[in-house]
Design a protein around this motif. Structure first.
Motif, PDB file in Angstrom:
ATOM      1  N   VAL A 139       0.849  -1.199   0.000  1.00  0.00           N
ATOM      2  CA  VAL A 139       0.000   0.000   0.000  1.00  0.00           C
ATOM      3  C   VAL A 139       0.881   1.244   0.000  1.00  0.00           C
ATOM      4  O   VAL A 139       0.638   2.192  -0.766  1.00  0.00           O
ATOM      5  CB  VAL A 139      -0.943   0.005   1.211  1.00  0.00           C
ATOM      6  CG1 VAL A 139      -1.719   1.325   1.291  1.00  0.00           C
ATOM      7  CG2 VAL A 139      -1.922  -1.167   1.144  1.00  0.00           C
ATOM      8  N   ALA A 140       1.932   1.260   0.829  1.00  0.00           N
ATOM      9  CA  ALA A 140       2.841   2.400   0.885  1.00  0.00           C
ATOM     10  C   ALA A 140       3.553   2.608  -0.445  1.00  0.00           C
ATOM     11  O   ALA A 140       3.795   3.749  -0.863  1.00  0.00           O
ATOM     12  CB  ALA A 140       3.860   2.197   2.004  1.00  0.00           C
ATOM     13  N   ILE A 141       3.896   1.516  -1.121  1.00  0.00           N
ATOM     14  CA  ILE A 141       4.533   1.626  -2.436  1.00  0.00           C
ATOM     15  C   ILE A 141       3.598   2.320  -3.426  1.00  0.00           C
ATOM     16  O   ILE A 141       3.992   3.259  -4.138  1.00  0.00           O
ATOM     17  CB  ILE A 141       4.927   0.227  -2.939  1.00  0.00           C
ATOM     18  CG1 ILE A 141       6.135  -0.303  -2.160  1.00  0.00           C
ATOM     19  CG2 ILE A 141       5.231   0.244  -4.438  1.00  0.00           C
ATOM     20  CD1 ILE A 141       6.450  -1.759  -2.401  1.00  0.00           C
ATOM     21  N   SER A 142       2.351   1.882  -3.469  1.00  0.00           N
ATOM     22  CA  SER A 142       1.383   2.493  -4.382  1.00  0.00           C
ATOM     23  C   SER A 142       1.112   3.950  -4.013  1.00  0.00           C
ATOM     24  O   SER A 142       1.018   4.815  -4.890  1.00  0.00           O
ATOM     25  CB  SER A 142       0.073   1.696  -4.366  1.00  0.00           C
ATOM     26  OG  SER A 142       0.257   0.377  -4.831  1.00  0.00           O
ATOM     27  N   VAL A 143       0.979   4.229  -2.706  1.00  0.00           N
ATOM     28  CA  VAL A 143       0.706   5.592  -2.248  1.00  0.00           C
ATOM     29  C   VAL A 143       1.867   6.523  -2.596  1.00  0.00           C
ATOM     30  O   VAL A 143       1.665   7.644  -3.081  1.00  0.00           O
ATOM     31  CB  VAL A 143       0.443   5.588  -0.722  1.00  0.00           C
ATOM     32  CG1 VAL A 143       0.529   7.001  -0.146  1.00  0.00           C
ATOM     33  CG2 VAL A 143      -0.925   4.974  -0.426  1.00  0.00           C
ATOM     34  N   THR A 144       3.108   6.061  -2.383  1.00  0.00           N
ATOM     35  CA  THR A 144       4.277   6.889  -2.663  1.00  0.00           C
ATOM     36  C   THR A 144       4.420   7.154  -4.158  1.00  0.00           C
ATOM     37  O   THR A 144       4.726   8.279  -4.571  1.00  0.00           O
ATOM     38  CB  THR A 144       5.546   6.226  -2.115  1.00  0.00           C
ATOM     39  OG1 THR A 144       5.385   5.983  -0.716  1.00  0.00           O
ATOM     40  CG2 THR A 144       6.760   7.104  -2.334  1.00  0.00           C
ATOM     41  N   ALA A 145       4.196   6.123  -4.965  1.00  0.00           N
ATOM     42  CA  ALA A 145       4.281   6.315  -6.413  1.00  0.00           C
ATOM     43  C   ALA A 145       3.238   7.313  -6.894  1.00  0.00           C
ATOM     44  O   ALA A 145       3.523   8.178  -7.737  1.00  0.00           O
ATOM     45  CB  ALA A 145       4.101   4.973  -7.124  1.00  0.00           C
ATOM     46  N   ARG A 146       2.038   7.227  -6.359  1.00  0.00           N
ATOM     47  CA  ARG A 146       0.981   8.171  -6.737  1.00  0.00           C
ATOM     48  C   ARG A 146       1.313   9.582  -6.246  1.00  0.00           C
ATOM     49  O   ARG A 146       1.076  10.561  -6.964  1.00  0.00           O
ATOM     50  CB  ARG A 146      -0.346   7.694  -6.152  1.00  0.00           C
ATOM     51  CG  ARG A 146      -1.522   8.632  -6.395  1.00  0.00           C
ATOM     52  CD  ARG A 146      -1.761   8.880  -7.858  1.00  0.00           C
ATOM     53  NE  ARG A 146      -2.901   9.762  -8.050  1.00  0.00           N
ATOM     54  CZ  ARG A 146      -3.041  10.584  -9.094  1.00  0.00           C
ATOM     55  NH1 ARG A 146      -2.099  10.632 -10.041  1.00  0.00           N
ATOM     56  NH2 ARG A 146      -4.106  11.351  -9.197  1.00  0.00           N
ATOM     57  N   ALA A 147       1.874   9.710  -5.041  1.00  0.00           N
ATOM     58  CA  ALA A 147       2.261  11.025  -4.519  1.00  0.00           C
ATOM     59  C   ALA A 147       3.295  11.687  -5.418  1.00  0.00           C
ATOM     60  O   ALA A 147       3.220  12.897  -5.689  1.00  0.00           O
ATOM     61  CB  ALA A 147       2.799  10.890  -3.097  1.00  0.00           C
ATOM     62  N   LEU A 148       4.254  10.914  -5.916  1.00  0.00           N
ATOM     63  CA  LEU A 148       5.263  11.466  -6.821  1.00  0.00           C
ATOM     64  C   LEU A 148       4.639  11.897  -8.142  1.00  0.00           C
ATOM     65  O   LEU A 148       5.073  12.886  -8.744  1.00  0.00           O
ATOM     66  CB  LEU A 148       6.369  10.435  -7.044  1.00  0.00           C
ATOM     67  CG  LEU A 148       7.327  10.261  -5.855  1.00  0.00           C
ATOM     68  CD1 LEU A 148       8.187   9.016  -6.030  1.00  0.00           C
ATOM     69  CD2 LEU A 148       8.215  11.501  -5.693  1.00  0.00           C
ATOM     70  N   GLU A 149       3.622  11.170  -8.596  1.00  0.00           N
ATOM     71  CA  GLU A 149       2.903  11.599  -9.800  1.00  0.00           C
ATOM     72  C   GLU A 149       2.240  12.952  -9.566  1.00  0.00           C
ATOM     73  O   GLU A 149       2.280  13.843 -10.433  1.00  0.00           O
ATOM     74  CB  GLU A 149       1.837  10.568 -10.179  1.00  0.00           C
ATOM     75  CG  GLU A 149       2.365   9.276 -10.754  1.00  0.00           C
ATOM     76  CD  GLU A 149       1.233   8.311 -11.083  1.00  0.00           C
ATOM     77  OE1 GLU A 149       0.058   8.705 -10.933  1.00  0.00           O
ATOM     78  OE2 GLU A 149       1.524   7.171 -11.485  1.00  0.00           O
ATOM     79  N   LEU A 150       1.619  13.111  -8.405  1.00  0.00           N
ATOM     80  CA  LEU A 150       0.942  14.371  -8.083  1.00  0.00           C
ATOM     81  C   LEU A 150       1.940  15.516  -7.941  1.00  0.00           C
ATOM     82  O   LEU A 150       1.631  16.661  -8.286  1.00  0.00           O
ATOM     83  CB  LEU A 150       0.139  14.214  -6.790  1.00  0.00           C
ATOM     84  CG  LEU A 150      -1.038  13.229  -6.836  1.00  0.00           C
ATOM     85  CD1 LEU A 150      -1.599  13.007  -5.429  1.00  0.00           C
ATOM     86  CD2 LEU A 150      -2.138  13.733  -7.766  1.00  0.00           C
TER      87      LEU A 150
END
Length: 399
Positions: free
Chosen positions: A248-259
């Motif tokens: 979950v943290a991996i997906s959240v961090t990747a999405r945060a970097l996209e934002l």
């Protein structure tokens, strides 16, 4: 571990940390965030005693259940840390409320998909111990099913032996099955069969986009991480994922970097730490999964430092996982930056007495990642939270 020739230069960490924002992502757990607040508070005091410093933790006024403050008085300078517990316990509570017969039927579907897509075979090939243990809940569920069939057969045979119609045994058999179900729920306090099956089902829903409630929650998590990464008053933003919270943290961090986009190069250092992770359950097999896409993006992103800590003794985590080779990731010629893979070295940082107590208590051993050390070591969870050094400086290459 990333081979030296595969490393690429990126932005460095700050020399010292005075203000840090930590986002802690728990695993699949129906317990409320208060459980973690009490755990962190207690273990922080032990950590402070080990280091001879003063450290305290209090609940924040904004949202005391999930927003906490840590103040640590180090000799050179104090460190202030804001901890946001990115709890998603309501998802687990929801799942645990589903009738067990529905859970049992859905688990058969999930197991069939895991076998058909090659997820189980790949996990066994990568690490046989973790792969076998991942099948443990189904082995136990099979024993439960055989016990249920045996119970029904026994009552039917008893009715026939008493000269009654065989169907007369169905009523006591139904009562016996209800009692057996309650017994399995009681045994779950020790064996965690239903817990692990529900965890598997959630992971299947997550990787196949079948859980809009969880997707909405995780998107909110990513926006909160991105907002913190824009705060110029912070020295470090650290995302920590434990157990199922790792993917979950991996997906959240990747999405945060996209934002964040290119703004991610201007703010505080963004770091990710996955501990006791079981990422292959979410990333192995076919077809391409969201977790595997997120990993591919993080592996080549020089705005991020990512370290993955494991414990070989912990059967609930996956040791020495190099995601690039394990999942045959095509990086498209981009240089590799992440992750650094390290052992927490439980044998060295915990006393022999504590280690012996946990030898056959796999669930408690899994949560030692969140406990204060008995001895100094590279892996010190509360130094990552409240120490004056950034994660990237604390993590060393093996000598």
């Amino acid at each position: 571990m990333i081979p030296a020739e595969d490393r690429a230069e990126g932005g460095g960490p700050p020399a010292r940390v005075r203000r840090r924002h930590v986002f802690y992502v728990p695993g699949y757990d129906p317990r409320s965030p208060r459980t973690y607040f009490l755990l962190f508070s207690r273990e922080l005091r032990k950590f402070a005693a080990l280091h001879g410093i003063a450290a305290r933790m209090r609940a924040g006024k904004e949202d005391p259940s999930t927003h906490w403050h840590i103040a640590a008085d180090w000799p050179d300078s104090p460190v202030e840390t804001v901890v946001d517990c990115l709890s998603w316990h309501e998802i687990a509570v929801r799942d645990f409320a589903v009738p067990k017969w529905r859970v049992a039927l859905l688990s058969l579907r999930v197991l069939g998909v895991a076998i058909r897509t090659g997820t189980v075979v790949q996990m066994l090939r990568l690490n046989w111990k973790f792969g076998i243990f991942s099948l443990y809940p189904w082995a136990m569920a099979t024993l439960y099913a055989l016990a249920a069939l045996g119970l029904v057969a026994a009552f039917l045979a008893l009715a026939a032996a008493l000269g009654l119609h065989p169907l007369a045994g169905l009523v006591p058999a139904a009562l016996g099955l209800f009692g057996l179900l309650r017994l399995t729920e009681y045994l779950d306090r020790r064996f965690y069969v239903w817990y692990l099956i529900n965890d598997w089902i959630f992971t299947w829903r997550h990787r196949t986009h079948r859980d809009p409630q969880a997707d909405t929650r995780f998107e909110d998590f990513a926006r909160r991480v991105a907002d913190a990464a824009r705060d110029p008053t912070l020295d470090e933003v650290l995302v920590i994922g434990h157990s199922s919270g790792s993917f979950v943290a991996i997906s959240v961090t990747a999405r945060a970097l996209e934002l964040l986009g290119e703004a991610g190069r201007e703010g505080p250092r963004l770091s990710l730490m996955t501990i006791g992770g079981n990422t292959p359950i979410a990333a192995a097999g076919r077809p391409e999964t969201r977790t595997r896409r997120a990993i591919r993006n993080l592996v080549t992103d020089d705005r991020l430092f990512w370290v993955d800590y494991f414990a070989p003794q912990d059967v609930l985590n996956f040791p020495w996982l190099d995601p690039v080779s394990a999942f045959r990731l095509d990086l498209g010629g981009r240089p590799r930056h992440n992750p650094t893979v390290r052992s927490a070295r439980f044998r060295e940082i915990f006393s022999a007495e504590r280690y012996a107590e946990l030898a056959y208590r796999f669930y408690e051993l899994h949560f030692q990642f969140l406990r204060a050390n008995d001895r100094h070591g590279e892996y010190e969870f509360y130094r990552f939270l409240a120490g004056p050094e950034p994660l990237e400086s604390v993590t060393r290459e093996p000598g």
